[in-house]
Enzyme design. Structure first.
Site, PDB file in Angstrom:
ATOM      1  N   ASN A 294       0.835  -1.204   0.000  1.00 52.55           N
ATOM      2  CA  ASN A 294       0.000   0.000   0.000  1.00 52.55           C
ATOM      3  C   ASN A 294       0.867   1.250   0.000  1.00 52.55           C
ATOM      4  OD1 ASN A 294      -2.501  -1.218   0.088  1.00 52.55           O
ATOM      5  ND2 ASN A 294      -2.750  -1.007   2.303  1.00 52.55           N
TER       6      ASN A 294
ATOM      7  N   LYS B 223      -5.147   2.611  -6.719  1.00 46.52           N
ATOM      8  CA  LYS B 223      -5.068   1.947  -5.409  1.00 46.52           C
ATOM      9  C   LYS B 223      -4.867   2.992  -4.318  1.00 46.52           C
ATOM     10  CE  LYS B 223      -5.176  -1.559  -2.702  1.00 46.52           C
ATOM     11  NZ  LYS B 223      -4.114  -1.926  -1.859  1.00 46.52           N
TER      12      LYS B 223
HETATM   13  O1  KPL Z   1      -5.996  -2.242   0.716  1.00 47.00           O
HETATM   14  C1  KPL Z   1      -6.859  -2.270   1.554  1.00 47.00           C
HETATM   15  C2  KPL Z   1      -6.400  -2.152   2.960  1.00 47.00           C
HETATM   16  O2  KPL Z   1      -7.127  -2.481   3.877  1.00 47.00           O
HETATM   17  O3  KPL Z   1      -5.252  -1.732   3.132  1.00 47.00           O
HETATM   18  C3  KPL Z   1      -8.313  -2.309   1.159  1.00 47.00           C
HETATM   19  C4  KPL Z   1      -8.399  -2.409  -0.346  1.00 47.00           C
HETATM   20  C5  KPL Z   1      -8.996  -1.069   1.634  1.00 47.00           C
HETATM   21  C6  KPL Z   1      -9.016  -3.523   1.679  1.00 47.00           C
HETATM   22  O4  KPL Z   1      -9.303  -3.504   3.024  1.00 47.00           O
END
Ligand code: KPL
Length: 296
Positions: free
Chosen positions: A93, A172
């Site tokens: 992320n 994303k």
């Molecule tokens: O990537 C995610 C996260 O929790 O970090 C999502 C897509 C929001 C899924 O929970």
């Protein structure tokens, strides 16, 4: 591989079926470890050699799946082992980690990826596969995949080379900006962001701002998709607790600096107002600020 969380274990286990994979840990207390991935009622077990970061041994391909704020530290810890042509793939992320690494290691080949494959950790090196998803990998400005990618396309389900990876990373980022801080603040599952009208309204406001920022930054395709993509992910992961909610609940550092704060830096550069995202960033920072003990 650096980062033995849920996604790291999932990919390490898959990649092991087509070649060697080594787990790089801060400290190695054993020579090998078993990674367990549960899926569809069964479990696959693979044994992976462990190497302590400080050890020697050349690394020609490095997968990094650590938390965003740990990428720089983790890669620096193995910098002495990276070959001059080392290929590094960041999968996780947030955005901004690649810029940090490029500043520290301008000569290294950096690739970025994003995945919607779902997995959560049951215990250290033991994860449950929560849902199949798509994985996109690319390098800004590179149309054709490098040779190592064929192992990924053979091994990882629905994994494609994306010649426009920035668009996928931005989408994303947008999803994480709209879902993660809000669920962390309200202590709710992703689905509640659609089910509770006052939260749905906040999601819509956040998405309006994110779309304006993405458009101003040159990602008009992303700008058009933001509202729909966020709604789809909320519906598709309705029962999930977002990673930021899990971090806050466990008292861990969050990835907010690489999610909302990154977005707000771009907003400031492009002169786009983003009060809803800025307020959310402030509230998450206040929620996770270290408490000062008046006694101590
Ligand atoms: O990537 C995610 C996260 O929790 O970090 C999502 C897509 C929001 C899924 O929970």
């Amino acid at each position: 591989m650096l980062g033995a969380g849920a996604i790291g274990c999932l990919f390490a286990s898959a990649l092991r079926s087509t070649g060697p994979v080594t787990l790089l840990l801060r400290e190695a207390t054993a020579a090998a470890a078993e990674v367990v991935v549960e899926r569809d009622g069964g479990a696959s077990r693979v044994s992976l050699p462990i190497s302590a970061a400080a050890q020697d041994g050349a690394i020609s391909h490095l997968l990094v799946t650590t938390k965003a704020y740990d990428v720089r530290r983790a890669v620096s810890a193995v910098a002495h082992r990276l070959t001059p042509a080392c290929q590094i793939l960041l999968l996780g992320n947030g955005m901004g980690m690649a810029d940090e690494l490029r500043a520290d290691f301008p000569h290294l080949a950096l690739y970025c990826g994003t995945t919607t494959a779902g997995a959560y950790r049951i215990a250290p090196l033991h994860v449950r596969h929560a849902g199949r998803g798509a994985t996109r990998i690319g390098q800004p400005g590179r149309r054709l995949a490098p040779p190592w990618f064929s192992r990924w396309s053979r091994t990882v389900a629905d994994c494609t080379w994306d010649a426009q990876i920035e668009q996928a990373l931005w989408l994303k980022l947008a999803i994480n900006c709209a879902i993660n801080p809000l669920t962390a603040l309200h202590g709710c599952r992703n689905g509640e962001l659609a089910a509770r009208p006052e939260l749905a309204l906040q999601v819509a406001r956040l998405c309006d701002e994110i779309a304006a920022i993405a458009g101003a930054a040159g990602y008009s395709g992303v700008a058009r998709q933001v509202h729909g993509a966020v709604a789809d992910v909320i519906a598709g992961t309705a029962h999930n607790r977002s990673s930021m909610l899990q971090d806050v609940a466990a008292g861990r550092r969050t990835e907010i600096d690489y999610i909302s704060a990154y977005l707000l830096r771009v907003a400031a550069r492009c002169n786009v107002p983003a009060p809803a995202n800025a307020a959310l960033l402030r509230r998450i920072r206040a929620l996770t600020a270290p408490r000062i003990d008046p006694e101590g």
